[in-house]
Design a protein around this motif. Sequence first.
Motif, PDB file in Angstrom:
ATOM      1  N   ASP A  31       0.828  -1.208   0.000  1.00  0.00           N
ATOM      2  CA  ASP A  31       0.000   0.000   0.000  1.00  0.00           C
ATOM      3  C   ASP A  31       0.862   1.257   0.000  1.00  0.00           C
ATOM      4  O   ASP A  31       0.496   2.268  -0.607  1.00  0.00           O
ATOM      5  N   ALA A  32       2.007   1.210   0.680  1.00  0.00           N
ATOM      6  CA  ALA A  32       2.910   2.362   0.699  1.00  0.00           C
ATOM      7  C   ALA A  32       3.431   2.656  -0.700  1.00  0.00           C
ATOM      8  O   ALA A  32       3.469   3.817  -1.125  1.00  0.00           O
ATOM      9  N   GLU A  33       3.833   1.625  -1.419  1.00  0.00           N
ATOM     10  CA  GLU A  33       4.318   1.825  -2.785  1.00  0.00           C
ATOM     11  C   GLU A  33       3.219   2.392  -3.675  1.00  0.00           C
ATOM     12  O   GLU A  33       3.464   3.307  -4.468  1.00  0.00           O
ATOM     13  N   ASP A  34       2.005   1.863  -3.529  1.00  0.00           N
ATOM     14  CA  ASP A  34       0.878   2.387  -4.303  1.00  0.00           C
ATOM     15  C   ASP A  34       0.600   3.845  -3.960  1.00  0.00           C
ATOM     16  O   ASP A  34       0.348   4.670  -4.845  1.00  0.00           O
ATOM     17  N   LEU A  35       0.647   4.157  -2.675  1.00  0.00           N
ATOM     18  CA  LEU A  35       0.369   5.517  -2.226  1.00  0.00           C
ATOM     19  C   LEU A  35       1.399   6.507  -2.768  1.00  0.00           C
ATOM     20  O   LEU A  35       1.044   7.594  -3.246  1.00  0.00           O
ATOM     21  N   VAL A  36       2.668   6.143  -2.729  1.00  0.00           N
ATOM     22  CA  VAL A  36       3.711   7.012  -3.279  1.00  0.00           C
ATOM     23  C   VAL A  36       3.508   7.193  -4.779  1.00  0.00           C
ATOM     24  O   VAL A  36       3.621   8.301  -5.303  1.00  0.00           O
ATOM     25  N   GLN A  37       3.192   6.120  -5.463  1.00  0.00           N
ATOM     26  CA  GLN A  37       2.950   6.195  -6.915  1.00  0.00           C
ATOM     27  C   GLN A  37       1.822   7.173  -7.220  1.00  0.00           C
ATOM     28  O   GLN A  37       1.949   8.041  -8.085  1.00  0.00           O
ATOM     29  N   VAL A  38       0.715   7.046  -6.493  1.00  0.00           N
ATOM     30  CA  VAL A  38      -0.428   7.937  -6.709  1.00  0.00           C
ATOM     31  C   VAL A  38      -0.043   9.384  -6.412  1.00  0.00           C
ATOM     32  O   VAL A  38      -0.388  10.302  -7.162  1.00  0.00           O
ATOM     33  N   ALA A  39       0.682   9.592  -5.314  1.00  0.00           N
ATOM     34  CA  ALA A  39       1.082  10.961  -4.945  1.00  0.00           C
ATOM     35  C   ALA A  39       1.968  11.585  -6.012  1.00  0.00           C
ATOM     36  O   ALA A  39       1.791  12.754  -6.371  1.00  0.00           O
ATOM     37  N   LEU A  40       2.906  10.813  -6.524  1.00  0.00           N
ATOM     38  CA  LEU A  40       3.799  11.361  -7.554  1.00  0.00           C
ATOM     39  C   LEU A  40       3.052  11.626  -8.855  1.00  0.00           C
ATOM     40  O   LEU A  40       3.298  12.635  -9.518  1.00  0.00           O
ATOM     41  N   VAL A  41       2.135  10.755  -9.206  1.00  0.00           N
ATOM     42  CA  VAL A  41       1.331  10.979 -10.418  1.00  0.00           C
ATOM     43  C   VAL A  41       0.497  12.246 -10.262  1.00  0.00           C
ATOM     44  O   VAL A  41       0.372  13.032 -11.207  1.00  0.00           O
ATOM     45  N   LYS A  42      -0.050  12.461  -9.075  1.00  0.00           N
ATOM     46  CA  LYS A  42      -0.849  13.671  -8.845  1.00  0.00           C
ATOM     47  C   LYS A  42       0.016  14.924  -8.794  1.00  0.00           C
ATOM     48  O   LYS A  42      -0.468  16.023  -9.069  1.00  0.00           O
ATOM     49  N   ALA A  43       1.279  14.787  -8.431  1.00  0.00           N
ATOM     50  CA  ALA A  43       2.173  15.952  -8.349  1.00  0.00           C
ATOM     51  C   ALA A  43       2.678  16.398  -9.716  1.00  0.00           C
ATOM     52  O   ALA A  43       2.979  17.576  -9.906  1.00  0.00           O
ATOM     53  N   ILE A  61      -0.430  15.351  -0.389  1.00  0.00           N
ATOM     54  CA  ILE A  61      -1.090  14.338  -1.224  1.00  0.00           C
ATOM     55  C   ILE A  61      -1.041  12.984  -0.531  1.00  0.00           C
ATOM     56  O   ILE A  61      -2.047  12.267  -0.487  1.00  0.00           O
ATOM     57  N   LEU A  62       0.118  12.621   0.023  1.00  0.00           N
ATOM     58  CA  LEU A  62       0.243  11.329   0.715  1.00  0.00           C
ATOM     59  C   LEU A  62      -0.771  11.217   1.849  1.00  0.00           C
ATOM     60  O   LEU A  62      -1.483  10.216   1.958  1.00  0.00           O
ATOM     61  N   ALA A  63      -0.836  12.226   2.682  1.00  0.00           N
ATOM     62  CA  ALA A  63      -1.726  12.179   3.842  1.00  0.00           C
ATOM     63  C   ALA A  63      -3.190  12.137   3.428  1.00  0.00           C
ATOM     64  O   ALA A  63      -3.965  11.308   3.917  1.00  0.00           O
ATOM     65  N   ARG A  64      -3.563  13.008   2.523  1.00  0.00           N
ATOM     66  CA  ARG A  64      -4.970  13.057   2.104  1.00  0.00           C
ATOM     67  C   ARG A  64      -5.380  11.808   1.338  1.00  0.00           C
ATOM     68  O   ARG A  64      -6.473  11.277   1.532  1.00  0.00           O
ATOM     69  N   GLU A  65      -4.517  11.330   0.480  1.00  0.00           N
ATOM     70  CA  GLU A  65      -4.830  10.126  -0.288  1.00  0.00           C
ATOM     71  C   GLU A  65      -4.918   8.909   0.635  1.00  0.00           C
ATOM     72  O   GLU A  65      -5.748   8.035   0.424  1.00  0.00           O
ATOM     73  N   SER A  66      -4.088   8.871   1.653  1.00  0.00           N
ATOM     74  CA  SER A  66      -4.137   7.769   2.610  1.00  0.00           C
ATOM     75  C   SER A  66      -5.494   7.716   3.307  1.00  0.00           C
ATOM     76  O   SER A  66      -6.103   6.652   3.426  1.00  0.00           O
TER      77      SER A  66
END
Length: 158
Positions: A31-43, A61-66
């Motif tokens: 889940d951490a890897e997925d979360l970082v991926q999503v955050a970077l894509v959104k950035a 983004i990390l905190a809110r997406e989590s």
Amino acid sequence: MSGPDAFEEYVAARRGALLRTAYLLTGTHEDAEDLVQVALVKAVPHWKRIADHPEPYVRKILARESVSRWRRRRWREVHTDRVPDTAVAEPVSDRLELQEALARLAPRQRAVIVLRYYEDLTEAETARVLGISVGTVKSQARDALARLRVEALDTVSP
């Protein structure tokens, strides 16, 4: 410096730190890897604007997406690291106990604890990242720390 090279340099330099933060927020490596991926894509679409100081934006983004992911998935999935019918409790290191205790906190409380004490943000910075008031940061931190203390006492008691 902006552009694709700057983004790639940022990711190369900060990937480990972002993964650690995401792991504390989610509790699992996957889940951490997925979360970082999503955050970077959104950035990426905002990179020109945030390139000079991207860390707060990506942490937000990390905190809110989590929290959002937890809300979407909480009724569908139940994560467990233990088989329910284990007969003997195994000794667990302090680090794993803390990790398990963090996983039992509500997502917003976990985000406040991670940002305040792991990322070493001030109350105001944490409030800004999470989009909540400073008072909410204080109350969430107080409640989360109280719960962590109770859990720590429970693990010490025979």
